[in-house]
Structures are given as C-alpha cells and as structure tokens.
Design a protein around this motif. Sequence first.
Motif, PDB file in Angstrom:
ATOM      1  N   VAL A 192     -18.372  -3.205  -5.465  1.00  0.00           N
ATOM      2  CA  VAL A 192     -17.192  -2.553  -6.047  1.00  0.00           C
ATOM      3  C   VAL A 192     -16.598  -1.533  -5.076  1.00  0.00           C
ATOM      4  CG1 VAL A 192     -16.507  -0.903  -7.821  1.00  0.00           C
ATOM      5  CG2 VAL A 192     -17.777  -2.950  -8.457  1.00  0.00           C
ATOM      6  N   ARG A 193     -17.455  -0.761  -4.420  1.00  0.00           N
ATOM      7  CA  ARG A 193     -16.954   0.228  -3.460  1.00  0.00           C
ATOM      8  C   ARG A 193     -16.211  -0.464  -2.312  1.00  0.00           C
ATOM      9  NH1 ARG A 193     -21.526   2.280  -2.044  1.00  0.00           N
ATOM     10  NH2 ARG A 193     -21.567   3.867  -3.686  1.00  0.00           N
ATOM     11  N   ARG A 194     -16.778  -1.539  -1.820  1.00  0.00           N
ATOM     12  CA  ARG A 194     -16.149  -2.260  -0.706  1.00  0.00           C
ATOM     13  C   ARG A 194     -14.826  -2.889  -1.145  1.00  0.00           C
ATOM     14  NH1 ARG A 194     -19.754  -5.926   3.406  1.00  0.00           N
ATOM     15  NH2 ARG A 194     -18.229  -6.015   5.111  1.00  0.00           N
ATOM     16  N   LEU A 195     -14.807  -3.457  -2.333  1.00  0.00           N
ATOM     17  CA  LEU A 195     -13.581  -4.052  -2.861  1.00  0.00           C
ATOM     18  C   LEU A 195     -12.495  -3.001  -3.036  1.00  0.00           C
ATOM     19  CD1 LEU A 195     -12.041  -6.436  -4.081  1.00  0.00           C
ATOM     20  CD2 LEU A 195     -13.138  -5.923  -6.277  1.00  0.00           C
ATOM     21  N   HIS A 196     -12.866  -1.852  -3.557  1.00  0.00           N
ATOM     22  CA  HIS A 196     -11.922  -0.752  -3.770  1.00  0.00           C
ATOM     23  C   HIS A 196     -11.219  -0.368  -2.465  1.00  0.00           C
ATOM     24  CE1 HIS A 196     -10.752   3.170  -5.751  1.00  0.00           C
ATOM     25  NE2 HIS A 196     -10.630   3.478  -4.479  1.00  0.00           N
ATOM     26  N   HIS A 197     -11.984  -0.090  -1.437  1.00  0.00           N
ATOM     27  CA  HIS A 197     -11.408   0.358  -0.168  1.00  0.00           C
ATOM     28  C   HIS A 197     -10.646  -0.762   0.538  1.00  0.00           C
ATOM     29  CE1 HIS A 197     -13.244   4.264  -0.450  1.00  0.00           C
ATOM     30  NE2 HIS A 197     -14.449   3.752  -0.544  1.00  0.00           N
ATOM     31  N   ASP A 198     -11.179  -1.980   0.486  1.00  0.00           N
ATOM     32  CA  ASP A 198     -10.515  -3.089   1.167  1.00  0.00           C
ATOM     33  C   ASP A 198      -9.194  -3.440   0.498  1.00  0.00           C
ATOM     34  OD1 ASP A 198     -10.767  -5.235   3.281  1.00  0.00           O
ATOM     35  OD2 ASP A 198     -10.556  -6.495   1.497  1.00  0.00           O
ATOM     36  N   LEU A 199      -9.145  -3.359  -0.820  1.00  0.00           N
ATOM     37  CA  LEU A 199      -7.918  -3.677  -1.546  1.00  0.00           C
ATOM     38  C   LEU A 199      -6.812  -2.684  -1.214  1.00  0.00           C
ATOM     39  CD1 LEU A 199      -6.808  -5.669  -3.653  1.00  0.00           C
ATOM     40  CD2 LEU A 199      -7.528  -4.070  -5.429  1.00  0.00           C
ATOM     41  N   LEU A 200      -7.153  -1.414  -1.180  1.00  0.00           N
ATOM     42  CA  LEU A 200      -6.160  -0.404  -0.820  1.00  0.00           C
ATOM     43  C   LEU A 200      -5.687  -0.586   0.615  1.00  0.00           C
ATOM     44  CD1 LEU A 200      -7.528   2.877  -2.452  1.00  0.00           C
ATOM     45  CD2 LEU A 200      -5.514   1.562  -3.118  1.00  0.00           C
ATOM     46  N   ARG A 201      -6.608  -0.861   1.517  1.00  0.00           N
ATOM     47  CA  ARG A 201      -6.236  -1.067   2.916  1.00  0.00           C
ATOM     48  C   ARG A 201      -5.338  -2.301   3.070  1.00  0.00           C
ATOM     49  NH1 ARG A 201     -10.819  -0.453   4.761  1.00  0.00           N
ATOM     50  NH2 ARG A 201     -11.546  -2.611   4.684  1.00  0.00           N
ATOM     51  N   TYR A 202      -5.654  -3.360   2.354  1.00  0.00           N
ATOM     52  CA  TYR A 202      -4.877  -4.599   2.443  1.00  0.00           C
ATOM     53  C   TYR A 202      -3.453  -4.388   1.941  1.00  0.00           C
ATOM     54  CZ  TYR A 202      -3.762  -9.567   1.874  1.00  0.00           C
ATOM     55  OH  TYR A 202      -3.184 -10.813   1.961  1.00  0.00           O
ATOM     56  N   ALA A 203      -3.313  -3.625   0.849  1.00  0.00           N
ATOM     57  CA  ALA A 203      -1.997  -3.407   0.242  1.00  0.00           C
ATOM     58  C   ALA A 203      -1.252  -2.230   0.853  1.00  0.00           C
ATOM     59  CB  ALA A 203      -2.161  -3.195  -1.259  1.00  0.00           C
ATOM     60  N   GLY A 204      -1.781  -1.645   1.899  1.00  0.00           N
ATOM     61  CA  GLY A 204      -1.101  -0.515   2.526  1.00  0.00           C
ATOM     62  C   GLY A 204      -1.163   0.750   1.714  1.00  0.00           C
ATOM     63  N   GLY A 205      -2.172   0.876   0.857  1.00  0.00           N
ATOM     64  CA  GLY A 205      -2.348   2.098   0.081  1.00  0.00           C
ATOM     65  C   GLY A 205      -1.623   2.124  -1.244  1.00  0.00           C
ATOM     66  N   THR A 206      -0.771   1.113  -1.531  1.00  0.00           N
ATOM     67  CA  THR A 206      -0.003   1.101  -2.770  1.00  0.00           C
ATOM     68  C   THR A 206      -0.079  -0.270  -3.410  1.00  0.00           C
ATOM     69  OG1 THR A 206       1.556   2.724  -1.868  1.00  0.00           O
ATOM     70  CG2 THR A 206       2.252   1.507  -3.827  1.00  0.00           C
ATOM     71  N   LEU A 207      -0.523  -0.320  -4.659  1.00  0.00           N
ATOM     72  CA  LEU A 207      -0.615  -1.576  -5.382  1.00  0.00           C
ATOM     73  C   LEU A 207       0.631  -1.797  -6.225  1.00  0.00           C
ATOM     74  CD1 LEU A 207      -4.317  -1.464  -6.644  1.00  0.00           C
ATOM     75  CD2 LEU A 207      -3.433  -2.513  -4.556  1.00  0.00           C
ATOM     76  N   GLY A 208       0.976  -3.065  -6.437  1.00  0.00           N
ATOM     77  CA  GLY A 208       2.117  -3.378  -7.287  1.00  0.00           C
ATOM     78  C   GLY A 208       1.777  -3.377  -8.759  1.00  0.00           C
ATOM     79  N   ASP A 209       0.493  -3.394  -9.086  1.00  0.00           N
ATOM     80  CA  ASP A 209       0.045  -3.406 -10.480  1.00  0.00           C
ATOM     81  C   ASP A 209      -1.302  -2.713 -10.551  1.00  0.00           C
ATOM     82  OD1 ASP A 209      -0.129  -3.904 -13.162  1.00  0.00           O
ATOM     83  OD2 ASP A 209      -0.568  -6.047 -12.970  1.00  0.00           O
TER      84      ASP A 209
END
Length: 372
Positions: free
Chosen positions: A340-357
């Motif tokens: 979960v920790r890895r997914l959290h950080h990787d998702l933010l990095r992939y989306a440039g720090g901002t999620l669409g949802d």
Amino acid sequence: MSVRRGLTSSGRPWRLGRGLIALPLLLIAVITVIDINTPTTIHLGPFLVAAPAITASFAGAGVTGAVGVLAVGAQVVIGELHGGLLTPNHQAQIAALVVISVLVTVFRYLRDRRERQLHQVRSVAAAAQEVLLRPLPHRAGRLRIASTYLAAEAEAQIGGDLYAVVPAPGATRLVVGDVRGKGMAAVGEAAVLVGAFRGSAYRNLSLPGIVAHLGNSVYWNTTQLDGAGPESAESFVTALVVDVRNDGPFIEMVNCGHPPPLRLRNGTVEILEVAEPALPLGLTAPSESDYRVERFGFSPGDLLLLYTDGVIEARDRSGTFYPLIDRLTSWNETDPTALVRRLHHDLLRYAGGTLGDDAAAIAIAAPPGAPA
C-alpha cells in the motif's frame, strides 16, 4: 489516511518570522540614512513602502502595521530634515505611505482571518473523515490489513470513496465502494452505506443479505428522503463486498459494478472477475435473490488488493492510464503495508502529484501458517 496538521505545529514558523523581521527594519534604516545624506533634490523616501509590503509576506497584521508606523516615522524624519514637513512633496509622500501601509495591513488581516477559517474547515473535514473512514485495523482475525486514501482535490479531506471491515458469521467482511456523484451528496451517500454496513454487523446477515441491505439503504436514501436534490437522485454506488472465510482458504464475493480485486500469488497477479456482476447499489430496491455469491481461492501467502477506479484511471502527462497490474507484477510485494505504501507514492508520482478522482486501496494478507 490523511494526517491532520495544525497551523502552528512547532515553533519554527515564529522563529523564522522573527529572523526575517530584521530585513524590513534594516531596509527602513538604510533608506533613511541614505536619503538624509543625499541632496534634497533626490527623494528615496517612497522606497520605504517596501518595508510593510515585505513584512506582510511573512508576518501577521500586527507586525505589518508596526513596520508601517516605523516607515511613516522615518518618512517624517526625512521630511523634517529635507525642507520641512509642510512642503507639498513631503506631505504627499507621507500621505501615500500611510495609505499604502494601512491597505497592506488590512489585506494581511483579511488573509489571516481567511486562513483561520480555512483551518477550522479543515479540522471539521478531518473529523468527518475519521467518522466516515475510520482507519482499518492492522489485524482482523487472521488477516493483516493495510489501506490508503488519496483525495483528488488538494484541500479535500473526504469524498465518495469508502471502505470498512466488520466481523461476519464465520468470516471477516470487507466493503469497498465508490459513489458516482458529486459534492456533499456523494459524501452523504458514502456515509449512509458505511453506516449501514457497520450497523448490520450484529445481525449476522448472509453475504447476499448484507448486499441487499446496503442496496436498500442507498436506494431509500436517494429516493425517499425529503428535499433530495437532483445530484442525489442521479447518484449510485459501485461496491465490492468480500467475506474472507475462517473455515477454508478462500473468499466469497459479490461485485456490484466495481473494479474486480486482484490476487497476488507467487509473483503473479490474477484478476478475480465474477461471472455475474450485479447492478450498482442505489438503482433499484434489491432482494437477496438478486445477488450471486462467487468463491475464489485465498491461501496463506496470498495478497488481495481491493481498490476504487481512481487508481486505475489515474493518468500521466501523456494521458496513459496507470498500469496497476504491471506495477504489482514488477514489485512482487508480499507484505500488505509495504504494498500500500509503495502504491500510494508511485500513484502520486505517476499522476504528477494530482489525481483526477479520489482513490482508495486495501491490501489484505493471511499470514503464513493460518488455519485452513
């Protein structure tokens, strides 16, 4: 989960501001000394306005006003030594400095008041989030659990994604869902579903029974409440309800239009698709017979990942969706907290720090040697 932060969590901001106050004071002193020692035809006094303006960037209204008073006093000294205060030029300079200092101080006061109000709103939102999305226990029965929640809006604390865990007859029961609506209506729907899920734990309902109960709760809330607006009427909830059985190495699941969970086993990632997905909750008033329970293996050492579509619909700058399965395969994590920790950080990095949802994820593991 989001972390609540106060406006003054330590003494560092005050120490920093106390050090920076030397800058406008030094500026006033330097401008005053230079102006006094230059010919009367050269006027540096107007530059004194920079002192309160700079102060307002790091200090409160009181300090800004005090620096403004010092700047006006310095301008009075300069005027007295350069031809007297009654000259039109010096009177105009003093008047302009007074007006600008007052305006800067007022603007700083309004900004401080807005920040206090925003802090109060954040505190209320954080409290509401803790009620709606209580942190999941690290252990539930024989399971190890880890979760994360990412809000799409930078200032948001709560949204339409939800999850919860309760004991069930012979199992540990989890729900993860996503309200398809906006604004407070979505938050209200999420609160209704989570409340119904937690409140039904003592009733020992079967898996189809709890899903029907959730569906009727959401449907009643969206159609029967007085004053329900158009946003509420158009909303529905995709949900996944899972029973991790205590009497065997398997899970039972009902999927109501939600992204299917993923099972991580021996370095591979498997999509647990049900043969007959049910309708999302809130569209109809369902009965138990509307839901079919499907079973999947869940052996010691397996990881189960439940998530909302905010995870798989996150995009990078090129518009490419987040490759969740590829990431999980390459990481080959076996611990839910690390995953979960890895997914959290990787998702933010992939989306440039901002999620669409909004995005939520739950990782579940049965420890090695758990009873079958």
